[in-house]
Design an enzyme around this catalytic site. Structure first.
Site, PDB file in Angstrom:
ATOM      1  N   LYS A  96       0.172  -1.521  -0.062  1.00  0.00           N
ATOM      2  CA  LYS A  96       0.144  -0.101  -0.033  1.00  0.00           C
ATOM      3  C   LYS A  96       0.598   1.539   0.261  1.00  0.00           C
ATOM      4  O   LYS A  96       1.199   2.274  -0.682  1.00  0.00           O
ATOM      5  CB  LYS A  96      -0.447   0.173   1.194  1.00  0.00           C
ATOM      6  CG  LYS A  96      -2.602  -0.695   0.851  1.00  0.00           C
ATOM      7  CD  LYS A  96      -3.368  -1.207   2.680  1.00  0.00           C
ATOM      8  CE  LYS A  96      -4.808  -1.257   1.754  1.00  0.00           C
ATOM      9  NZ  LYS A  96      -4.490  -2.984   2.067  1.00  0.00           N
ATOM     10  N   GLU A 118     -10.625   7.350   3.768  1.00  0.00           N
ATOM     11  CA  GLU A 118     -11.851   6.307   5.110  1.00  0.00           C
ATOM     12  C   GLU A 118     -10.299   4.819   5.454  1.00  0.00           C
ATOM     13  O   GLU A 118      -9.760   5.140   4.789  1.00  0.00           O
ATOM     14  CB  GLU A 118     -12.462   6.182   5.130  1.00  0.00           C
ATOM     15  CG  GLU A 118     -12.752   4.494   3.473  1.00  0.00           C
ATOM     16  CD  GLU A 118     -12.146   4.992   2.727  1.00  0.00           C
ATOM     17  OE1 GLU A 118     -12.054   5.691   2.151  1.00  0.00           O
ATOM     18  OE2 GLU A 118     -11.853   4.089   1.539  1.00  0.00           O
ATOM     19  N   SER A 385       1.879  -9.295  -0.769  1.00  0.00           N
ATOM     20  CA  SER A 385       1.371  -8.829  -0.583  1.00  0.00           C
ATOM     21  C   SER A 385       1.809  -8.243   0.435  1.00  0.00           C
ATOM     22  O   SER A 385       1.701  -6.717   0.623  1.00  0.00           O
ATOM     23  CB  SER A 385       0.151  -7.712  -0.692  1.00  0.00           C
ATOM     24  OG  SER A 385      -1.037  -9.219  -0.570  1.00  0.00           O
TER      25      SER A 385
HETATM   26  C1  PLP Z   1      -5.293  -3.586   1.227  1.00  0.00           C
HETATM   27  C2  PLP Z   1      -3.968  -4.791   1.096  1.00  0.00           C
HETATM   28  C3  PLP Z   1      -5.135  -5.786   0.125  1.00  0.00           C
HETATM   29  C4  PLP Z   1      -6.046  -5.938  -0.494  1.00  0.00           C
HETATM   30  O1  PLP Z   1      -5.982  -4.347  -1.699  1.00  0.00           O
HETATM   31  P1  PLP Z   1      -5.771  -4.843  -2.677  1.00  0.00           P
HETATM   32  O2  PLP Z   1      -6.251  -4.190  -3.464  1.00  0.00           O
HETATM   33  O3  PLP Z   1      -6.836  -5.587  -3.846  1.00  0.00           O
HETATM   34  O4  PLP Z   1      -4.206  -4.980  -3.301  1.00  0.00           O
HETATM   35  C5  PLP Z   1      -3.808  -7.363  -0.025  1.00  0.00           C
HETATM   36  N1  PLP Z   1      -2.761  -6.908   0.664  1.00  0.00           N
HETATM   37  C6  PLP Z   1      -2.839  -6.450   1.826  1.00  0.00           C
HETATM   38  C7  PLP Z   1      -1.335  -6.933   2.181  1.00  0.00           C
HETATM   39  C8  PLP Z   1      -3.093  -5.589   2.086  1.00  0.00           C
HETATM   40  O5  PLP Z   1      -3.069  -4.645   3.231  1.00  0.00           O
END
Ligand code: PLP
Length: 401
Positions: A96, A118, A385
């Site tokens: 993010k 938000e 992610s």
């Molecule tokens: C917020 C989040 C997601 C989901 O958001 P996407 O917009 O689908 O990428 C996925 N993995 C992590 C670690 C997150 O914090």
């Protein structure tokens, strides 16, 4: 070139990806969004903006994030080779920060006086508060009172980082009410404020902008794969909530059909229950939050309550570009259940000593399921992610550690 597919722009001038995307919003809001789009298209190509963003990516976030060969895991599964794109190693622990820095920097270049957003579980709030503090712009985060009580560590972090936290007590006091409250604040002065959306969703230009800021993930994968094994990966896999980490990982490969792209949605308790969040798998084309996209909704067109073990994935809509890529058949959308996700969380933690976020565990779960069926020279890149520190207490309790 990667922002085209089959010669069609992604998105077109009006912000559409095929029939998806666009701006389904009142005229005054459309004006504000168009102003952001014009400014973005001007600013993003300037050397000054590029240099500042690239410097932050490299020296603040710690990019490029490593591409790690999960050798023990691959050998244990006895099939395809699994590589992990380590977005979990970014400063603040997830992908993010990539788009939050882009949005905060854009706000600064546009001369905005405040960034508003938000947050649900607080992940977007923390990343945005970090980016705004660093770039030097005030940040106001709206959060449901119920979520504030549940997500104490993130709430404290946002406060430490100097963000203004607005507690929302209307309605169910959760994410949806926080969105309404944040939008209300934004509409008080859209000339001086900017709204920072947390995924590739919402009205144009957000799905495009957030995608552009995240596409560094796939660009790095492409270079790193070439250095490591002299070819493209055979598969790139990522979890899909709104879809920002997935589109970031996929974009560099959209026009390389030999690279199979797989998005993994939360099947929750199972696709045959009402406790899942598999929007692309079980939803249908509709509208939500100012965009056309796949939606999980009832007969009256109201969004359905959704569920995932990963709070970052429970959203009844999904990015318009994913909706389009599904229709084109360019990306294959699959699912993983809460249970598979817990198993993947523990397997990766125990075999590679990497604790993944429950969101990312969906992509890992797909790899654990599919790798054994594939040949040993096949290479799967899983976009990890985020890291799982935030989920560790929950998992430990859930499995009785
Ligand atoms: C917020 C989040 C997601 C989901 O958001 P996407 O917009 O689908 O990428 C996925 N993995 C992590 C670690 C997150 O914090």
């Amino acid at each position: 070139m990667e922002h085209h597919i089959n010669g069609i722009a992604l998105p077109n001038e009006a912000g559409f990806f095929g029939e998806f995307g666009g701006q389904f919003i009142p005229p005054h809001l459309k004006e504000a969004m168009d102003e952001i789009n014009t400014a973005y298209e001007e600013i993003r190509h300037t050397a000054e903006f590029q240099n500042e963003l690239n410097d932050l990516f490299k020296n603040y976030v710690g990019r490029p994030s490593p591409l790690f060969y999960a050798k023990r895991l691959s050998e244990q599964l006895g099939g395809a080779q699994i590589y992990l794109k380590r977005e979990d190693l970014n400063h603040t622990g997830a992908h993010k920060i990539n788009h939050c820095l882009g949005e905060a920097l854009l706000a600064k270049y546009m001369g905005k006086s405040k960034v508003i957003a938000e947050t649900g579980a607080g992940q977007h709030g923390v990343a945005l508060a970090t980016a705004c503090a660093l770039v030097g712009i005030p940040c106001e985060i709206h959060m449901g009172q119920v979520d504030i009580e549940k997500e104490h560590p993130n709430v404290v972090k946002m406060k430490i980082l100097g963000a203004k936290l607005v507690s929302v007590t209307q309605g169910t006091a959760t994410l949806k009410d926080a969105v309404d409250s944040a939008f209300e604040e934004y509409l008080k002065d859209p000339k001086n404020y900017i709204y920072a959306i947390g995924s590739v969703v919402g009205p144009h230009p957000f799905p495009k902008m957030v995608r552009d800021f995240q596409s560094i993930i796939g660009n790095e994968i492409k270079t790193q794969a070439n250095e490591r094994f002299g070819q493209h990966p055979d598969y790139v896999v990522a979890c899909v909530g709104g879809g920002s980490n997935a589109i970031g990982a996929f974009t560099a490969f959209l026009n390389t059909p030999e690279v199979k792209l797989v998005g993994v949605e939360p099947a929750g308790h199972g696709l045959d229950t009402d406790k899942h969040s598999a929007t692309l798998t079980l939803g249908k084309p509709g509208q939500i939050h100012g965009m056309a996209c796949y939606v999980l909704e009832d007969e009256k067109g109201e969004p359905l309550p959704v569920h995932s073990i990963a709070s970052g994935l429970d959203y009844p809509g999904v990015g318009p570009q994913h909706s389009y890529l599904k229709e084109l058949g360019r990306v294959q959308y699959e699912t993983a259940t809460d249970q598979e996700c817990l198993d993947a969380f523990m397997t990766l933690s125990r075999v590679e000593e990497i604790v993944p976020a429950l969101e990312s565990s969906h992509a890992v779960a797909w790899a654990l399921r599919e790798a054994p069926k594939l040949d040993k020279n096949i290479k799967i890149v899983v976009n990890l992610s985020g890291r799982g520190d935030k989920d560790s207490d929950y998992v430990a309790e859930k499995i009785g550690l």
